[in-house]
Scaffold this motif. Structure first.
Motif, PDB file in Angstrom:
ATOM      1  N   ASP A 287      -4.460  -1.584 -14.584  1.00  0.00           N
ATOM      2  CA  ASP A 287      -4.971  -0.319 -14.071  1.00  0.00           C
ATOM      3  C   ASP A 287      -6.008  -0.548 -12.975  1.00  0.00           C
ATOM      4  O   ASP A 287      -5.976   0.107 -11.921  1.00  0.00           O
ATOM      5  CB  ASP A 287      -5.600   0.496 -15.201  1.00  0.00           C
ATOM      6  CG  ASP A 287      -4.574   0.993 -16.204  1.00  0.00           C
ATOM      7  OD1 ASP A 287      -3.380   1.040 -15.855  1.00  0.00           O
ATOM      8  OD2 ASP A 287      -4.968   1.336 -17.338  1.00  0.00           O
ATOM      9  N   TYR A 288      -6.915  -1.480 -13.226  1.00  0.00           N
ATOM     10  CA  TYR A 288      -7.983  -1.699 -12.252  1.00  0.00           C
ATOM     11  C   TYR A 288      -7.468  -2.397 -10.998  1.00  0.00           C
ATOM     12  O   TYR A 288      -7.901  -2.085  -9.880  1.00  0.00           O
ATOM     13  CB  TYR A 288      -9.128  -2.484 -12.893  1.00  0.00           C
ATOM     14  CG  TYR A 288     -10.015  -1.568 -13.690  1.00  0.00           C
ATOM     15  CD1 TYR A 288     -11.054  -0.879 -13.077  1.00  0.00           C
ATOM     16  CD2 TYR A 288      -9.781  -1.322 -15.041  1.00  0.00           C
ATOM     17  CE1 TYR A 288     -11.837  -0.001 -13.790  1.00  0.00           C
ATOM     18  CE2 TYR A 288     -10.554  -0.452 -15.755  1.00  0.00           C
ATOM     19  CZ  TYR A 288     -11.588   0.216 -15.133  1.00  0.00           C
ATOM     20  OH  TYR A 288     -12.351   1.109 -15.833  1.00  0.00           O
ATOM     21  N   MET A 289      -6.570  -3.333 -11.160  1.00  0.00           N
ATOM     22  CA  MET A 289      -6.017  -3.974  -9.978  1.00  0.00           C
ATOM     23  C   MET A 289      -5.202  -2.981  -9.163  1.00  0.00           C
ATOM     24  O   MET A 289      -5.204  -3.011  -7.921  1.00  0.00           O
ATOM     25  CB  MET A 289      -5.158  -5.174 -10.384  1.00  0.00           C
ATOM     26  CG  MET A 289      -5.945  -6.314 -11.016  1.00  0.00           C
ATOM     27  SD  MET A 289      -7.413  -6.812 -10.074  1.00  0.00           S
ATOM     28  CE  MET A 289      -6.649  -7.341  -8.556  1.00  0.00           C
ATOM     29  N   GLY A 290      -4.528  -2.057  -9.834  1.00  0.00           N
ATOM     30  CA  GLY A 290      -3.815  -1.015  -9.109  1.00  0.00           C
ATOM     31  C   GLY A 290      -4.762  -0.145  -8.294  1.00  0.00           C
ATOM     32  O   GLY A 290      -4.458   0.226  -7.146  1.00  0.00           O
ATOM     33  N   ALA A 291      -5.916   0.181  -8.863  1.00  0.00           N
ATOM     34  CA  ALA A 291      -6.898   0.991  -8.139  1.00  0.00           C
ATOM     35  C   ALA A 291      -7.406   0.253  -6.901  1.00  0.00           C
ATOM     36  O   ALA A 291      -7.613   0.860  -5.833  1.00  0.00           O
ATOM     37  CB  ALA A 291      -8.067   1.336  -9.062  1.00  0.00           C
ATOM     38  N   ILE A 292      -7.614  -1.059  -7.026  1.00  0.00           N
ATOM     39  CA  ILE A 292      -8.053  -1.859  -5.882  1.00  0.00           C
ATOM     40  C   ILE A 292      -6.957  -1.935  -4.831  1.00  0.00           C
ATOM     41  O   ILE A 292      -7.209  -1.757  -3.622  1.00  0.00           O
ATOM     42  CB  ILE A 292      -8.465  -3.268  -6.354  1.00  0.00           C
ATOM     43  CG1 ILE A 292      -9.736  -3.195  -7.202  1.00  0.00           C
ATOM     44  CG2 ILE A 292      -8.678  -4.200  -5.160  1.00  0.00           C
ATOM     45  CD1 ILE A 292     -10.118  -4.500  -7.875  1.00  0.00           C
ATOM     46  N   GLU A 293      -5.733  -2.166  -5.260  1.00  0.00           N
ATOM     47  CA  GLU A 293      -4.620  -2.319  -4.313  1.00  0.00           C
ATOM     48  C   GLU A 293      -4.342  -1.023  -3.562  1.00  0.00           C
ATOM     49  O   GLU A 293      -3.979  -1.052  -2.380  1.00  0.00           O
ATOM     50  CB  GLU A 293      -3.384  -2.801  -5.067  1.00  0.00           C
ATOM     51  CG  GLU A 293      -3.515  -4.253  -5.522  1.00  0.00           C
ATOM     52  CD  GLU A 293      -2.553  -4.641  -6.618  1.00  0.00           C
ATOM     53  OE1 GLU A 293      -2.481  -5.839  -6.943  1.00  0.00           O
ATOM     54  OE2 GLU A 293      -1.872  -3.748  -7.174  1.00  0.00           O
ATOM     55  N   ARG A 294      -4.529   0.121  -4.215  1.00  0.00           N
ATOM     56  CA  ARG A 294      -4.333   1.402  -3.523  1.00  0.00           C
ATOM     57  C   ARG A 294      -5.398   1.657  -2.479  1.00  0.00           C
ATOM     58  O   ARG A 294      -5.185   2.427  -1.526  1.00  0.00           O
ATOM     59  CB  ARG A 294      -4.317   2.550  -4.538  1.00  0.00           C
ATOM     60  CG  ARG A 294      -3.074   2.596  -5.410  1.00  0.00           C
ATOM     61  CD  ARG A 294      -2.996   3.894  -6.197  1.00  0.00           C
ATOM     62  NE  ARG A 294      -4.102   4.047  -7.137  1.00  0.00           N
ATOM     63  CZ  ARG A 294      -4.085   3.580  -8.381  1.00  0.00           C
ATOM     64  NH1 ARG A 294      -3.035   2.901  -8.821  1.00  0.00           N
ATOM     65  NH2 ARG A 294      -5.120   3.777  -9.193  1.00  0.00           N
ATOM     66  N   ALA A 295      -6.553   1.021  -2.641  1.00  0.00           N
ATOM     67  CA  ALA A 295      -7.673   1.282  -1.732  1.00  0.00           C
ATOM     68  C   ALA A 295      -7.571   0.520  -0.423  1.00  0.00           C
ATOM     69  O   ALA A 295      -8.098   0.963   0.604  1.00  0.00           O
ATOM     70  CB  ALA A 295      -8.992   0.931  -2.418  1.00  0.00           C
ATOM     71  N   VAL A 296      -6.926  -0.642  -0.434  1.00  0.00           N
ATOM     72  CA  VAL A 296      -6.955  -1.541   0.724  1.00  0.00           C
ATOM     73  C   VAL A 296      -5.613  -1.469   1.453  1.00  0.00           C
ATOM     74  O   VAL A 296      -4.587  -1.932   0.933  1.00  0.00           O
ATOM     75  CB  VAL A 296      -7.240  -2.989   0.295  1.00  0.00           C
ATOM     76  CG1 VAL A 296      -7.366  -3.892   1.513  1.00  0.00           C
ATOM     77  CG2 VAL A 296      -8.508  -3.057  -0.550  1.00  0.00           C
ATOM     78  N   PRO A 297      -5.583  -0.883   2.648  1.00  0.00           N
ATOM     79  CA  PRO A 297      -4.316  -0.774   3.385  1.00  0.00           C
ATOM     80  C   PRO A 297      -3.867  -2.127   3.916  1.00  0.00           C
ATOM     81  O   PRO A 297      -4.655  -3.071   4.011  1.00  0.00           O
ATOM     82  CB  PRO A 297      -4.663   0.183   4.528  1.00  0.00           C
ATOM     83  CG  PRO A 297      -6.137   0.021   4.723  1.00  0.00           C
ATOM     84  CD  PRO A 297      -6.704  -0.278   3.369  1.00  0.00           C
ATOM     85  N   ARG A 298      -2.607  -2.205   4.253  1.00  0.00           N
ATOM     86  CA  ARG A 298      -2.053  -3.428   4.812  1.00  0.00           C
ATOM     87  C   ARG A 298      -2.818  -3.801   6.082  1.00  0.00           C
ATOM     88  O   ARG A 298      -3.107  -2.962   6.931  1.00  0.00           O
ATOM     89  CB  ARG A 298      -0.565  -3.237   5.125  1.00  0.00           C
ATOM     90  CG  ARG A 298       0.148  -4.518   5.575  1.00  0.00           C
ATOM     91  CD  ARG A 298       1.611  -4.233   5.887  1.00  0.00           C
ATOM     92  NE  ARG A 298       2.317  -3.729   4.707  1.00  0.00           N
ATOM     93  CZ  ARG A 298       2.858  -4.510   3.796  1.00  0.00           C
ATOM     94  NH1 ARG A 298       2.781  -5.842   3.915  1.00  0.00           N
ATOM     95  NH2 ARG A 298       3.481  -3.984   2.752  1.00  0.00           N
ATOM     96  N   GLY A 299      -3.155  -5.061   6.193  1.00  0.00           N
ATOM     97  CA  GLY A 299      -3.883  -5.530   7.372  1.00  0.00           C
ATOM     98  C   GLY A 299      -5.392  -5.553   7.208  1.00  0.00           C
ATOM     99  O   GLY A 299      -6.096  -6.078   8.067  1.00  0.00           O
TER     100      GLY A 299
END
Length: 574
Positions: A287-299
């Motif tokens: 859950d927490y890694m998903g929240a981090i991954e959604r926050a940081v766009p590609r690049g």
């Protein structure tokens, strides 16, 4: 109401709006109670000069003591600003949102804390760990002399409320917005303070954007290492007997809020470094890694540092952490004979556990450039040479890990184990200034003579933080900042020299030995002089009786509470 006459403040009180959310701790008696407006009649709030202010215009200073006195070492000057706590920024944001005039100060050891420099205030909030308690007491003392209402929060307030109420008007345990704003608008001076607490740990924090002005104020003092403080959960599911979070229910925060805060951080830094303040990061890992991954766009990139448990760090999880920019992890090993669930070693102990944990740490270091391993020295399960020699063996097997050693310390009410130590009469009255897990062990060891214990500690610390092992660690670590951080920290540590000095004094100075053995509460001259020197100009503001404290206040309060309950039961029976 039991203790009511002693609980009554000199003037003022708190409104009935918070009756259901607080408990009062009356030193030395701790009791549950409710406040009513009739019991605590309110008076108009006046400034120190006596003039009236509208309820929305209090002058509030929020002081975060990240260190305990003037900073001299290179490591401290470089890192202190990055240690700013989340909660003082939260309190500052709440007060500002309510219309108060807020000054936020992150004390890194170089600032002048006198009112002449930082200004007067109607209300002063201080956040302090126990190591900073004497600094907090000194600052509160000279502000109280100017009529300021003083409020203490943070770990020391939770651990030692019986002592802190002697020097503050309010001592806050768990804290929420209503409690803070009620203290600001309705609080008043007290001869002996009130210890107040919300019913549970806060789980709804202001957004990073809402507290950014205060985060930025702290980061402006940092050098190249600017760490943005973030939190994703409170409490901990593990039950380590020595930990302050072991009795606090684990509660995750909003995942959407985490994503929102991380996105905001990307608007302030090209490659932000996020410092997670969770007691144990990643309990709900996906859950927490998903929240981090959604926050940081590609690049885009983002870096993270977090304290976590080896039980969460399987190689799949570690690879995912590395992909998402985690550059530092701080797992707790604690002991080679206890806490197997936390280190994912089950019933393995001794050398078998050392070998498994070293292999685990080396796996992590293949993916994450910096790992600090945390140990507690002096646990009751430790005996003889073995714990120290096993730790040396671990250092050789996992040369890239930075070993951090804490001396077993009983921080007042922090953990149930502390009550047992007090029942066994093993807790010593070391001044708070020395209780930083490094400069004093305030629990007499179960299985060691003091000289033997310090001989082992000096040997282990010297083995880990000097000589070729420092250079080997430097070569194994990857990245400029992890290498610089570990190297500067090791060479600027004076721990080996200090602990060797303590060992020598235990041999040659009878007053030291009597104090350490619990035969006297008179503080040895060496420790007295050290504290006075380290407090610097703050020493002259320290209240006369603040240097020492009652190390058995927790036990006495629990005994009195039990006696009161028994007396009420007998009264009902009759």
């Amino acid at each position: 109401m039991i203790g009511r006459s002693r609980c009554r403040p000199r003037r003022g009180g708190l409104p009935g709006a918070i009756r259901k959310s607080i408990a009062i701790a009356d030193c030395p008696t701790v009791l549950n109670a409710t406040l009513t407006d009739s019991e605590f009649p309110l008076e108009p709030f006046r400034t120190p000069g006596g003039s009236m202010l509208p309820a929305t215009s209090r002058r509030v200073i929020v002081l975060d003591l990240v260190t305990k006195g003037p900073a001299r070492k290179a490591y401290a000057r470089a890192i202190n600003a990055g240690l700013a706590s989340v909660m003082p920024q939260v309190v500052a944001a709440w007060c500002e949102q309510a219309g108060h005039h807020v000054t936020y100060i992150c004390y890194t050891g170089v600032e002048d804390l006198t009112p002449e420099t930082i200004g007067d205030a109607d209300v002063l909030f201080i956040n302090a760990f126990t190591r900073s308690a004497l600094t907090a007491y000194a600052v509160a003392n000279f502000f109280r002399q100017r009529g300021t209402v003083t409020v203490l929060g943070g770990p020391h307030a939770r651990c030692y409320p019986e002592d802190a109420v002697r020097y503050f008007d309010y001592v806050l345990g768990f804290t929420d917005r209503d409690l803070v704003l009620d203290v600001v608008t309705q609080g008043s001076r007290h001869r002996e303070g009130l210890a107040l607490s919300a019913t549970r740990q806060l789980s709804d924090f202001p957004t990073l954007a809402e507290r950014w002005r205060f985060v930025d104020a702290a980061l402006s003092k940092a050098g190249i290492l600017k760490v943005v403080p973030m939190i994703g959960s409170v409490g901990c599911p593990y039950t380590c007997s020595f930990c302050i979070d072991s009795t606090v229910d684990y509660r995750p925060l909003s995942l959407d809020r985490i994503t929102e805060d991380l996105r905001f951080a990307l608007t302030k830094f090209r490659n932000p470094l996020i410092g997670w303040h969770d007691p144990n990061f990643g309990i709900r890992f996906n859950d927490y890694m998903g929240a981090i991954e959604r926050a940081v766009p590609r690049g885009r990139r983002m870096r993270h540092v977090a304290e976590t448990s080896l039980s969460l760090l399987g190689e799949g999880n570690v690879k995912r952490l590395a992909r998402n920019g985690f550059v530092g992890l701080l797992p707790g090993i604690e002991s080679w004979y206890e806490h197997g669930a936390k280190s994912k070693t089950g019933t393995r102990t001794g050398l078998e556990k050392v070998t498994q944990v070293a292999g685990h740490i080396n796996m992590i270091l293949r993916h994450v450039p910096f790992v600090q391993t945390n140990f507690v020295l002096g646990l009751d399960s430790d005996e003889g040479d073995s714990p120290f020699e096993l730790t040396k063996r671990f250092i050789d097997l996992a040369p890239g890990a930075y070993p951090a050693f804490s001396l077993l310390t009983a921080y007042g009410r922090a953990a149930p184990l502390n009550l047992e130590f007090q029942r066994q009469h093993r807790v010593l009255p070391f001044p708070f200034h020395l209780l930083d897990s490094n400069h004093a062990m305030n629990v007499r060891p179960k299985n060691y003579d003091w000289v033997d214990f310090y001989t082992h500690a000096v040997d282990l610390t010297g083995y880990a933080l000097t000589g070729r092992r420092v250079w080997r660690r430097l070569l194994v670590n990857r990245g400029i900042i992890p290498r610089w951080f570990g190297f500067v920290r090791a060479i600027s540590s004076g721990r080996t020299r200090y602990q060797a000095r303590i060992r020598d004094l235990l041999v040659h100075d009878r007053s030291m030995r009597r104090f350490f053995d619990g035969e006297t509460s008179e503080l040895p001259a060496y420790l007295h002089a050290r504290i006075k020197r380290q407090l610097g100009p703050l020493w002259r503001h320290l209240p006369d009786d603040a240097l020492m404290h009652d190390p058995y206040a927790y036990l006495k309060a629990e005994q009195k509470k039990a006696a009161d309950v028994s007396a009420r039961s007998l009264a009902v029976a009759e």
